[in-house]
Motif scaffolding. Sequence first.
Motif: not given
Length: 360
Positions: A178-190
């Motif tokens: 999740i942190y790595k995807a955030r760093d790739l600018d992927i919008p995330i909701h958990v």
Amino acid sequence: MLINNKNYKTIWVNNSGKIKIIDQNLLPFKFKEVELKNLRDTIVAISTMQVRGAPLIGVTAAYGMHLAIKESPLKKNIIHAGKKLIASRPTAINLKWAVDKIINKVLKFPSDKRKSISLEVAKKLSEDDEVINEKIGKQGSKLILDIFKKKKKAVNILTHCNAGWLATVDWGTATSPIYKARDLDIPIHVWVDETRPRNQGSFLTSWELMQEKIDNTIITDNAGGYLMKQGLVDIVITGSDRTTFTGDVCNKIGTYLKALAAYENNVPFYVALPSSTIDWNNSSGDQILIEERNENEIHFIKGLNSKNKIESIRVTPSAAKAFNVAFDVTPRKYISGLITEYGIVKANKKEIMSIKKKIK
Ligand code: MRU
């Protein structure tokens, strides 16, 4: 990872050589650093869950072994300390893994060298944990990226318990992708499962994600199936306390129900784990010893009272009985894949054994 914009690890040796932890029993209400002074403190910290989460329990136990060796470097004492630490929480295999690493190493040296060697090994295990979890994150972020490429909208991830950075030295296992995807600018909701009875989801996972500014919503433990049926979950990622070499995953109670719901609704269900969580001697989840904790964890719940003080209140009838089983086993057939530091593998013997060859 961040706490009030300051970088922290969950366990560290400070400039005066003191071993420090964060008392997770007080989170999210209060932040307190605690020193582990001896073996006894370490056993208390693990059994009362001041520190918890399989990888962090392992590293803490390694430091506990160092503290025991400081008290007495004799073989008899070292073996005895190891047994006591392993018994302090029976399910997470990382505990035994870390204790064995220390014992196997220090017993090769004369007694007067064991104190410094054990500290070196504990520090190395701690540093390795960070590196490994970061690798898990890079592997797992590919799954999230694939979903995002198809969906082109925020990716909804459901997680159970806390397999976050608080459960490791840093990064987490389930949260690292999740942190790595955030760093790739992927919008995330958990979607964060509350995780009764100790609320590791609502107390710890939600708090740590908020510290990192990751959008998340707490749900009751029973809501996941409904959300999956509504198409509101793109992927489930959990951690593991022990994974058999055949692919059965033991994790926080309730994980199995999430896997069943995911299977029924065609939602991918992944487990993120370091190879130290694999039990190479166990071919079936049925053989895993499941920790049973005090029933008061069900009867009482902690929170902040109107005076902003942490208070525990009873939430069950006074004479009620409770059965507090802390973990369950998800059979391999419900698992889409295991995200490890060596790559993503299927939850089966052949692919898991391929990891064994890569371990140094
Ligand atoms: O009882 P806990 O809080 O130690 O349980 C933690 C979990 O079940 C985690 O999912 C597991 O240890 C993996 S942590 C990276």
